[in-house]
Motif scaffolding. Structure first.
Motif, PDB file in Angstrom:
ATOM      1  N   THR A 156       0.828  -1.206   0.000  1.00 46.09           N
ATOM      2  CA  THR A 156       0.000   0.000   0.000  1.00 46.09           C
ATOM      3  C   THR A 156       0.860   1.253   0.000  1.00 46.09           C
ATOM      4  N   TYR A 175      -2.782   4.733   3.828  1.00 42.83           N
ATOM      5  CA  TYR A 175      -3.241   3.458   4.370  1.00 42.83           C
ATOM      6  C   TYR A 175      -2.473   3.121   5.647  1.00 42.83           C
ATOM      7  N   ARG A 206      -1.713   0.154   7.255  1.00 37.15           N
ATOM      8  CA  ARG A 206      -0.718  -0.918   7.287  1.00 37.15           C
ATOM      9  C   ARG A 206       0.034  -0.918   5.962  1.00 37.15           C
ATOM     10  N   ARG A 232       0.754  -3.645   4.140  1.00 35.06           N
ATOM     11  CA  ARG A 232       0.287  -4.685   3.232  1.00 35.06           C
ATOM     12  C   ARG A 232      -1.219  -4.781   3.333  1.00 35.06           C
ATOM     13  N   CYS A 233      -1.839  -5.310   2.297  1.00 29.56           N
ATOM     14  CA  CYS A 233      -3.284  -5.547   2.368  1.00 29.56           C
ATOM     15  C   CYS A 233      -3.627  -6.728   1.481  1.00 29.56           C
ATOM     16  N   THR A 234      -4.273  -7.732   2.039  1.00 33.33           N
ATOM     17  CA  THR A 234      -4.749  -8.861   1.243  1.00 33.33           C
ATOM     18  C   THR A 234      -6.178  -8.563   0.821  1.00 33.33           C
ATOM     19  N   ILE A 235      -6.451  -8.686  -0.451  1.00 33.50           N
ATOM     20  CA  ILE A 235      -7.762  -8.278  -0.953  1.00 33.50           C
ATOM     21  C   ILE A 235      -8.768  -9.395  -0.742  1.00 33.50           C
ATOM     22  N   TRP A 272      -8.562  -3.647  -5.687  1.00 31.86           N
ATOM     23  CA  TRP A 272      -7.724  -2.550  -5.224  1.00 31.86           C
ATOM     24  C   TRP A 272      -7.656  -1.537  -6.356  1.00 31.86           C
ATOM     25  N   SER A 332      -8.073   3.548  -3.107  1.00 31.54           N
ATOM     26  CA  SER A 332      -8.102   2.459  -2.129  1.00 31.54           C
ATOM     27  C   SER A 332      -7.116   2.669  -0.990  1.00 31.54           C
ATOM     28  N   ASN A 333      -6.074   3.479  -1.211  1.00 34.07           N
ATOM     29  CA  ASN A 333      -5.159   3.753  -0.106  1.00 34.07           C
ATOM     30  C   ASN A 333      -5.844   4.548   0.997  1.00 34.07           C
ATOM     31  N   GLY A 362      -9.573   1.641   1.359  1.00 36.27           N
ATOM     32  CA  GLY A 362      -9.415   0.183   1.381  1.00 36.27           C
ATOM     33  C   GLY A 362      -9.969  -0.492   0.144  1.00 36.27           C
TER      34      GLY A 362
END
Lengths: 252, 174
Positions: free
Chosen positions: B102, B106, B108, B110-113, B119, B130-131, B134
């Motif tokens: 990210t 944002y 964090r 990392r982000c798992t979708i 994203w 999305s940053n 989300g």
């Protein structure tokens, strides 16, 4: 020849008029009013699991003019081809306690195999992560050092912080307060134990709301029935009301 | 009666036929193909490179009936998650299952979708995307922008843009 021509034009007329009428009907159902079947146990006792048909007003599309306590139809965020009926229990800015009864230590599945030994419990809390988690964490630290070209001096503190977050997510994600963000709402079913809702998929964007349910018919009821208070009732018609009561505690 | 006037009669009939076709046009606009103008700077430099004139784009809504057709680097029109009355245009940077590296707002890195989420980022680094809010549910997708049609000197496909955000690809690069 003229006969053929006229029958052709009549046929074309039927086709194009049904096209035009079909499109009109579709837009009407999309923008103004829809009468649609509902199913599923998540809204009992407000809506029955089977055989209930809902009157949906589309004026409330995209969350316009909705209040806490309204029953709505929305697209399921994790499956856009499914639609769900839920009640709005939080609007932007509201602070929500997710559901302490769901993910608490007491009835979490991870905690069932304990034998009720307190020593074991403490031990488990300290370790928290499993082997897989540790491996992933090491990989992650390596990755950060490689890409960001920054050294993580205090690896132990970093690990502890990550572990804390992991533990919170694992055991405590339901016993938490959330502030509903701008343009979102919090949806829950009336039957909390049988409902997959905002408690699992978090706040839902209002762009997914398709309309508000104002009334419902139950087709298993007789076509015409006289109520106890001598009122005519067709197919179990009933209004679906906003039963939300704001509890205002005055501070004295 | 004024309806005896043949000109008036035929013009009323014509108006009725015209009105009866409006729903068909609206349905085509809503579910098949549409044309839309772009305002704002979030997709610069791919769209609206000069803020003095707006780009007009051709939007395909039919191909997104099957949401698995959405691929990384598609430009999509979505209903804004933060303000449902607004429609925004963003580029897909990750689909379900991808792990995203990210950017600043944002929380964090990392982000798992999640399942059936996307994203989305604007090509302009200052865009709100999305940053900020989300991953976005695919239920909010309206259509895919496929061609630039109005400034005729730039008629054609929408240029590539944005950054690589998927962790797996970033690792492969090194």
């Amino acid at each position: 020849m003229t006969n053929l021509n006229s029958s052709f034009s009549v046929g074309m007329g039927i086709i194009t008029w049904s096209l035009r009428f079909g499109c009109f009907l579709h837009l009407f159902m999309d923008e103004i009013y829809e009468f649609t079947e509902t199913s599923g146990e998540s809204m009992t006792p407000t809506l029955q699991p089977n055989g209930d048909y809902a009157h949906v007003l589309k004026r409330y599309k995209y969350g316009k003019d909705l209040k806490v306590g309204d029953v709505i139809v929305a697209v399921k965020p994790t499956e856009p081809h499914h639609r769900v009926c839920k009640r709005i229990t939080g609007l932007p800015g509201d602070m929500i306690l997710i559901d302490p009864s769901m993910g608490s230590d007491l009835n979490s599945f991870d905690k069932i195999g304990y034998n009720g030994n307190d020593k074991d419990k403490d031990k488990d809390k300290k370790i928290g992560g499993d082997k897989e988690f540790d491996e992933k964490l090491n990989e992650y630290i390596e990755y950060i050092e490689k890409t960001d070209k920054q050294d993580i001096q205090d690896k132990e503190t970093f690990k502890k912080l990550e572990l804390k977050e992991y533990n919170e997510n694992k055991y405590n994600s339901m016993n938490r307060y959330i502030i509903v963000p701008e343009g979102h709402c919090w949806l829950t079913g009336d039957n909390l134990s049988q409902s997959l809702d905002s408690r699992s998929y978090r706040p839902v964007p209002m762009g997914l709301i398709k309309g508000k349910i104002i009334a419902a018919n139950l087709i298993f009821e007789p076509f015409i029935k006289i109520d106890e208070d001598d009122k005519l009732n067709v197919y179990g018609f009933r209004w679906i009301k906003n039963n939300f009561e704001d509890e205002i505690y005055s501070i004295e | 009666m004024f309806l005896r006037n043949p000109y008036l009669k035929s013009s009323i009939k014509g108006a009725g036929i015209f009105i009866s076709w409006i729903p068909v046009v609206l349905v085509i606009d809503k579910y098949f193909y549409s044309v839309s103008s772009v305002s704002g700077s979030s997709m610069q430099p791919a769209l609206n490179p000069f803020l003095t004139r707006k780009d007009w784009i051709f939007v395909n809504k039919l191909s997104l009936n099957d949401l698995n057709n959405i691929k990384v680097d598609d430009v999509l029109l979505i209903r804004s998650p933060t303000n449902p009355s607004k429609i925004v245009i963003k580029r897909v940077k990750g689909v379900q299952g991808d792990v995203i590296r990210t950017r600043y707002p944002y929380l964090r890195n990392r982000c798992t979708i999640p399942k059936n989420h996307l994203w989305l980022e604007g090509d302009n680094i200052r865009s709100i995307d999305s940053n900020t809010y989300g991953p976005v549910s695919t239920g909010l997708v309206i259509g895919r922008a496929e061609k630039i049609i109005y400034p005729f000197d730039r008629f054609g496909d929408i240029p590539q843009g944005g950054r690589e955000a998927r962790l797996s690809k970033l690792r492969a690069i090194g």
